[in-house]
Scaffold this active site. Structure first.
Site, PDB file in Angstrom:
ATOM      1  N   THR A  28      20.435  34.989  57.449  1.00  0.00           N
ATOM      2  CA  THR A  28      19.551  34.271  56.516  1.00  0.00           C
ATOM      3  C   THR A  28      20.252  33.878  55.231  1.00  0.00           C
ATOM      4  OG1 THR A  28      17.663  35.484  57.371  1.00  0.00           O
ATOM      5  CG2 THR A  28      17.412  34.551  55.183  1.00  0.00           C
ATOM      6  N   SER A  68      21.087  39.057  65.461  1.00  0.00           N
ATOM      7  CA  SER A  68      20.519  39.577  66.714  1.00  0.00           C
ATOM      8  C   SER A  68      21.411  39.211  67.898  1.00  0.00           C
ATOM      9  CB  SER A  68      19.117  39.021  66.945  1.00  0.00           C
ATOM     10  OG  SER A  68      18.343  39.233  65.805  1.00  0.00           O
ATOM     11  N   THR A 100      17.951  62.412  66.322  1.00  0.00           N
ATOM     12  CA  THR A 100      16.522  62.448  66.015  1.00  0.00           C
ATOM     13  C   THR A 100      15.959  61.056  65.731  1.00  0.00           C
ATOM     14  OG1 THR A 100      14.828  63.255  64.484  1.00  0.00           O
ATOM     15  CG2 THR A 100      17.046  63.048  63.591  1.00  0.00           C
ATOM     16  N   GLN A 101      14.686  60.883  66.072  1.00  0.00           N
ATOM     17  CA  GLN A 101      13.997  59.630  65.749  1.00  0.00           C
ATOM     18  C   GLN A 101      13.659  59.555  64.257  1.00  0.00           C
ATOM     19  OE1 GLN A 101      10.605  59.113  68.395  1.00  0.00           O
ATOM     20  NE2 GLN A 101      11.857  59.508  70.198  1.00  0.00           N
TER      21      GLN A 101
HETATM   22  N1  ASP Z   1      17.495  37.301  61.837  1.00  0.00           N
HETATM   23  C1  ASP Z   1      18.355  37.292  60.670  1.00  0.00           C
HETATM   24  C2  ASP Z   1      19.674  37.926  61.077  1.00  0.00           C
HETATM   25  O1  ASP Z   1      19.772  39.110  61.192  1.00  0.00           O
HETATM   26  C3  ASP Z   1      17.704  38.020  59.558  1.00  0.00           C
HETATM   27  C4  ASP Z   1      18.580  38.153  58.328  1.00  0.00           C
HETATM   28  O2  ASP Z   1      19.555  37.481  58.150  1.00  0.00           O
HETATM   29  O3  ASP Z   1      18.254  38.968  57.464  1.00  0.00           O
HETATM   30  O4  ASP Z   1      20.627  37.215  61.267  1.00  0.00           O
END
Ligand code: ASP
Length: 343
Positions: free
Chosen positions: A15, A61, A277-278
């Site tokens: 972002t 991602s 641990t979670q």
């Molecule tokens: N979906 C974006 C990413 O991780 C969110 C961000 O940049 O904060 O690339």
């Protein structure tokens, strides 16, 4: 003679780098020239700042270990020329990439500061400007010719955190990262207050970059009602070498016979099972409750207070080194880069 501090900004995507097209008004990824247009104050630094962009840019991602190697390569190739590195990265998987860099860059003696933002630089209220300016300042900070932060860290919303101790915990707030089990390396207000005692010390050895990563691992996250079929399916993944068992509280799991047998069989087959641990704060303490004692007796390894993100990166790194499984198990219990609290 005045020699300026050299900083390399590595833009991987996310972002933060989105800016508005002057004509259409739509958001597009920034280039080096636009960086100065967006943040003219960058021109006031005494530092020499260069800009390296990934191609293609990535929403984080889509990051995977191949991209971690690409990033490590950029740092390795430029290591001698620059005094510090700022990595612009999407926040979603920043904690994983920062953890991976901490293990891959052995003997790191220069700052590698990750930052990003919740709002793009091209938006008026963006948190990216402050994050980037301060990340640059931190990457350039030196005392007696030595970098103040010679390690991989994440800077977000007034806090500098050790990279391999972070987790993204908030999808909206500017303060998006936490480090539940380790104090901030610096807190930023009017002054940048470094927490000197918490920062790793340089060892002045040559950088060694590890590029073999083994992703034959999986995560089994426990939940009440998880079926044996689901556990067994994950444990029978072909080629599986390690499992992160995400347990409750201080490392507890159900005492169901089938479940324990499945874990025991996996260990006998040579699969490493790590108890993480979670909880975001606190540590696994195997044997504290009956519900974790048997795991310990079967040979499940305690992840102590490591984060899942860091456990993923550490396992991929250690399994990729070619060390034998017994050695890998031993090293999982020790802090290699400050990623866990060893007693
Ligand atoms: N979906 C974006 C990413 O991780 C969110 C961000 O940049 O904060 O690339």
């Amino acid at each position: 003679m005045f020699t300026p501090i050299n900083i390399l900004i590595i833009y991987t995507g996310g972002t933060i780098g989105m800016v508005k097209d002057k004509v259409t008004g739509s958001l597009h990824p920034l280039n080096g020239k636009e960086l100065y247009e967006q943040i003219p104050i960058l021109g006031k630094f005494d530092y020499h700042i260069d800009f390296h962009s990934f191609d293609p840019l990535l929403d984080s991602s889509n990051m995977n270990p191949k991209h971690w190697v690409d990033l490590a390569n950029v740092i390795e190739e430029n290591y001698e020329e620059y005094d510090g590195f700022v990595v612009l990265h999407g926040s979603d998987t920043m904690a994983y990439t920062a953890s991976a860099m901490s293990f891959m860059l052995e003997n790191l003696n220069k700052p590698v500061i990750f930052t990003g933002s919740q709002l793009p630089l091209g938006m008026i209220r963006s948190d990216g400007r402050e994050n980037l300016v301060t990340a640059i300042e931190i990457s350039a900070a030196r005392e007696e010719e030595t970098p103040v932060v010679p390690e991989v860290a994440v800077y977000f919303e007034n806090k500098l955190l050790r990279g391999n101790r972070t987790s993204k915990f908030n999808a909206e707030h500017f303060s998006a990262f936490m480090s539940g089990n380790y104090p901030p390396l610096a807190e930023v207000g009017v002054h940048i207050k470094f927490n000197y005692g918490a920062i790793l010390k340089p060892n002045f050895k040559s950088l060694k970059v590890h590029k073999e990563l083994d992703n034959n691992i999986t995560i089994i996250k426990l939940f009440p009602g998880i079926s044996n079929e689901s556990v067994m399916a994950q444990l029978s993944i072909p080629g599986l070498r390690a499992v992160i068992l995400e347990t409750y509280g201080s490392g507890n799991a159900m005492t169901d016979k089938c479940f324990l047998e499945a874990i025991g069989t996996a260990i006998k087959k040579g699969i490493l099972v790590l108890n993480v641990t979670q909880c975001k704060l606190g540590s696994v303490e195997m044997g504290k409750y009956l519900t974790s004692r048997e795991l310990g007796e079967m040979g499940v390894i305690s992840g102590k207070d490591i984060t899942t993100e860091s456990a993923v990166a550490k396992l991929m790194y250690l399994l990729g080194t070619g060390l034998g499984m017994e050695e890998v198990k031993k090293l999982m219990a020790y802090s290699l880069r400050g990623e866990l609290t060893s007693s």
